[in-house]
Write a protein that holds these residues in place. Structure first.
Motif, short mmCIF file in Angstrom:
data_model
loop_
_atom_site.label_atom_id
_atom_site.label_comp_id
_atom_site.label_asym_id
_atom_site.label_seq_id
_atom_site.Cartn_x
_atom_site.Cartn_y
_atom_site.Cartn_z
N LEU A 432 0.79 -1.02 -0.37
CA LEU A 432 -0.33 0.00 -0.82
C LEU A 432 0.98 1.02 0.11
O LEU A 432 0.27 2.27 0.08
N ALA A 433 2.01 0.74 0.14
CA ALA A 433 3.20 2.49 0.04
C ALA A 433 3.91 1.66 -0.22
O ALA A 433 5.08 0.87 0.32
N ARG A 434 4.82 2.55 -0.69
CA ARG A 434 6.65 2.19 -0.93
C ARG A 434 7.51 3.81 -0.63
O ARG A 434 7.93 4.19 -1.48
N ARG A 494 9.53 8.78 9.77
CA ARG A 494 10.82 8.89 9.15
C ARG A 494 11.42 7.44 8.96
O ARG A 494 11.23 6.42 9.87
N PHE A 495 12.00 7.34 7.85
CA PHE A 495 12.29 5.76 7.05
C PHE A 495 13.57 5.29 7.14
O PHE A 495 14.30 6.20 6.43
N ARG A 499 16.26 -0.96 4.42
CA ARG A 499 15.07 -1.46 2.77
C ARG A 499 14.60 -2.73 3.79
O ARG A 499 14.57 -3.41 4.28
N GLY A 500 13.40 -3.27 2.97
CA GLY A 500 12.32 -4.47 2.71
C GLY A 500 10.81 -3.72 2.70
O GLY A 500 10.86 -3.05 3.41
N THR A 501 10.37 -4.90 3.35
CA THR A 501 9.17 -4.94 3.64
C THR A 501 8.50 -5.53 4.70
O THR A 501 8.98 -5.85 5.82
N TYR A 502 7.31 -3.82 5.41
CA TYR A 502 6.96 -4.85 6.88
C TYR A 502 5.53 -4.11 6.75
O TYR A 502 5.08 -4.50 5.99
N ALA A 518 -1.77 -4.71 6.05
CA ALA A 518 -1.37 -4.32 5.10
C ALA A 518 0.05 -4.11 5.00
O ALA A 518 0.88 -3.92 6.05
N ASP A 519 0.69 -4.00 3.50
CA ASP A 519 2.48 -4.05 3.01
C ASP A 519 2.80 -2.52 2.56
O ASP A 519 2.07 -2.11 2.40
N PHE A 520 3.80 -2.80 3.89
CA PHE A 520 4.56 -1.08 3.01
C PHE A 520 5.71 -1.30 2.92
O PHE A 520 6.66 -2.32 2.94
N THR A 521 6.65 -1.53 1.19
CA THR A 521 8.03 -1.40 1.41
C THR A 521 8.90 -0.44 1.90
O THR A 521 9.01 0.60 0.32
N VAL A 522 10.00 -0.15 2.43
CA VAL A 522 11.11 1.11 2.06
C VAL A 522 12.41 0.62 0.83
O VAL A 522 12.46 -0.76 0.72
N GLN A 523 11.50 1.07 0.31
CA GLN A 523 12.49 1.09 -1.14
C GLN A 523 14.07 2.23 -0.45
O GLN A 523 14.55 2.74 -0.21
#
Length: 523
Positions: A432-434, A494-495, A499-502, A518-523
C-alpha cells in the motif's frame, strides 16, 4: 460517544459512504458499550482479587557475548502453569513461563536471539517497537515450523484468510535466529507471536514477553531503578472449566483462522492478569516507582486510575511512551491505554499514608474487570533519592514541511464481516506504500470503529487528531496510535536504516487475524 454523534461524525469525517460497510444495527450494538470487543466468561470459579503476589518476569541471561553482540536462546514450549490459584493451565510459552523471560539489551549493542519451536504449531516472532531489519522483523508468513516438522503444511491456515491467495514466506524448521542491531534509543518493547491468522489465539495462550532497551541518556537520569523499576504486562483472559485458556476460535485445532461471529470485534476476558497473575498485589515502599505498563490484551482498552487518588491529583507521571522517553514529563489523573501501547509512569507512593492500600482500577471495566491490582504501602522508613527531572530527553520534532508524500489508510469493517485497510483484506506481497529510505511521510489513518493502529520498523510522531492538536496520550515517539470510532489521526514517519517489506495493521488481534493488515516496502 452516543450513536447519533458517532453516525454524524462518520458522515462528516469519513464521508457519507465510509460507514456503508457497517449496518446501523451492528454499529449501534458495537457502540453501545463505547468500546470494542465482547466479553467471554470463564467456566470456573474465579479467585478473590489481591491474593497473589505480583510476579516479575525473570531476566534472560545471554548464552555468550562478544565485543559487539549479546546472544540469547529461547525455546518455545508447552508448559503447565498455575495462573489461577490451585488450577493448572496449559500454555504456549517462551522459555516455559508467561510472560516469557525479559530480554534486556543496550542501545548500540546488537542482540541475536535464537528461537527454537517445540510447540505443536508454526510460529512467527515479532519484536514490537523494534527497529529491525526486515528479515528479523517477523513478517507474518515467515514461519518457524516445529522441530521435526517435514515442512508440509507451511501455508497452514493461509487459504482461510479472507481475500487471500496462496503465498509462501521464508519458512524454516526448528530454529530461527533474529538479529536486532540495537540502533534505537532506550524504550520498553515486547516480543510476541505474529503468525498470519493466528496472532490472537497464540498471544492469548501465552506467547508474549518484555524486551527492554537501555541507553546512557536514560541511565544518567535520577529515575527509580532496580526493584523500583517494574514491567507490568496487562492481559485479560478467560478460562474453561478444566483450567485451560478459553478462546472462541472458529477451529479448535487452530488450522483455520478466525473467531466465532459474536467475537469478531475482539475477545475480552473476565480475568485481569498482571505479569500472568490474577489481580495481584505488591508491597511498595513509600518511594517513587517506575511502572512500565504494557497492554498485551487482544482487544481490551483500559482507563487506569489509582484509587484513592493522592492529595493534589496528578497521580501518574508519564515519562515515556512506546518509543522511549518524552522530552518532559506529562501528568495524568487517568491514563487510557489500547492494545500494544506502552506507557512509562512514575508513581510516588510517599504521597500516601503508611498502611494505605492503593488499587489500580480500570474505569472502562465493570465488575471484576474494573480491578487490575493493588499496591500496599509500607510503614517502614526507606530512603529514596530518585526524582523526575523537568527535562527528560532531547526529542527531535519531525518537520511536517519535510514530508515528501501524504498517504491515506482507511480502517474499516467489510460487508462480508472481515476487516480491511483501504477496502482490501490483507494479501502478502501487495504494497500500500513504497516510501524511500531516509524520507519523511505524512500518514493519515481514519477509522469506522475502534482501531489501535500499529506501524512496524520506525516510530512516528502524532501531528494532529481530528484536525486539531494531538490528544493527551499522544506525546513522544509512538508505534501504536489509538483511534476511536470515526477518528482521524495524522502522523509523521521517517524511514531509516533498513530497506524491505514491513507491516501496518490494527492491533486489535481479532481484527488483525481477519485481514486488517497491509504491507509497505521501504525502497
Amino acid at each position: 460517544m452516543n450513536r447519533r454523534r458517532f453516525l454524524g461524525l462518520g458522515a462528516s469525517v469519513l464521508g457519507a459512504g465510509a460507514l456503508a460497510a457497517v449496518t446501523v444495527p451492528a454499529a449501534a450494538r458495537l457502540l453501545a458499550e463505547g468500546r470494542p470487543g465482547r466479553l467471554l466468561s470463564s467456566d470456573l470459579a474465579l479467585p478473590e482479587p489481591f491474593q497473589v503476589p505480583l510476579p516479575v518476569p525473570a531476566v534472560l541471561q545471554p548464552v555468550r557475548t562478544d565485543g559487539t553482540t549479546d546472544y540469547y536462546e529461547i525455546t518455545q514450549q508447552v508448559a503447565k502453569l498455575e495462573i489461577l490459584p490451585g488450577v493448572r493451565t496449559e500454555a504456549w510459552t517462551y522459555g516455559g513461563t508467561f510472560p516469557g523471560p525479559t530480554v534486556v539489551t543496550r542501545s548500540g549493542r546488537a542482540a541475536v536471539v535464537k528461537h527454537r519451536n517445540e510447540l505443536p504449531v508454526a510460529t512467527v516472532v515479532h519484536l514490537h517497537g523494534g527497529h529491525t531489519p526486515a528479515d528479523s522483523d517477523g513478517y507474518p508468513i515467515d514461519l518457524l515450523l516445529p522441530v521435526g516438522s517435514s515442512g508440509a503444511g507451511a501455508d497452514q491456515g493461509m487459504s482461510g484468510m479472507p481475500g487471500m491467495q496462496h503465498a509462501t514466506g521464508n519458512t524454516v524448521t526448528g530454529e530461527r535466529t533474529h538479529t536486532y542491531p540495537g540502533n534505537q534509543r532506550a524504550a520498553t518493547l515486547w516480543y510476541h507471536d505474529h503468525r498470519m491468522g493466528f496472532t490472537g489465539p497464540a498471544i492469548w495462550r501465552g506467547l508474549a514477553g518484555f524486551h527492554l532497551v537501555h541507553d546512557d541518556e536514560e541511565n544518567a537520569l535520577p529515575l527509580p531503578k532496580g526493584e523500583r523499576d517494574l514491567p507490568l504486562m496487562l492481559a485479560d483472559r478467560a478460562f474453561a472449566a478444566d483450567g485451560s485458556f478459553h478462546y472462541p476460535a472458529t477451529d479448535a485445532a487452530l488450522a483455520v483462522p478466525g473467531v466465532t461471529d459474536d467475537y469478531m470485534n475482539g475477545v475480552l476476558g473476565d480475568v485481569i492478569l498482571v505479569n500472568g497473575a490474577p489481580w495481584p498485589r505488591l508491597d511498595v515502599d513509600r518511594a517513587r516507582y517506575r511502572l512500565r505498563v504494557l497492554n498485551a490484551s487482544n482487544a481490551r482498552l483500559y482507563r487506569l486510575e489509582l484509587d484513592p487518588q493522592p492529595s493534589g491529583g496528578d497521580a501518574l507521571v508519564q515519562i515515556g511512551s512506546d518509543g522511549g522517553l518524552l522530552a518532559a514529563p506529562v501528568t495524568h489523573d487517568a491514563l487510557e491505554i489500547a492494545p500494544a501501547e506502552r506507557f512509562d509512569l512514575v508513581v510516588d507512593f510517599s504521597r500516601y499514608a503508611p498502611g494505605t492500600s492503593v488499587r489500580l482500577v480500570n474505569r472502562f471495566g465493570s465488575g471484576r474487570t474494573a480491578e487490575v491490582m493493588r499496591f500496599d504501602v509500607s510503614s517502614r522508613q526507606v530512603s529514596d533519592d530518585s526524582t523526575v527531572p523537568d527535562k527528560l530527553s532531547a526529542v527531535e520534532a519531525l518537520d511536517a514541511s519535510a514530508a515528501v508524500a501524504t498517504r491515506h489508510f482507511r480502517f474499516r469493517r467489510s460487508r462480508d464481516d472481515g476487516w480491511t485497510i483501504n477496502d482490501d483484506p490483507y494479501q502478502p506481497g501487495r504494497d500500500l506504500a513504497r516510501p524511500a529510505l531516509g524520507s519523511i511521510e505524512r500518514w493519515r489513518f481514519s477509522t469506522d470503529l475502534h482501531h489501535p493502529v500499529h506501524v512496524h520498523l520506525n516510530p512516528f510522531q502524532v501531528l494532529t487528531r481530528n484536525g486539531r492538536d494531538p490528544g493527551p496520550y499522544d506525546a513522544g515517539w509512538k508505534d501504536t496510535v489509538d483511534l476511536w470510532p470515526a477518528e482521524v489521526a495524522e502522523v509523521l514517519v521517517r524511514f531509516t536504516d533498513y530497506r524491505g517489506t514491513y507491516l501496518l495493521h490494527c492491533h486489535n488481534l481479532e481484527h488483525e487475524d481477519m485481514a486488517m493488515m497491509a504491507d509497505f516496502t521501504v525502497q
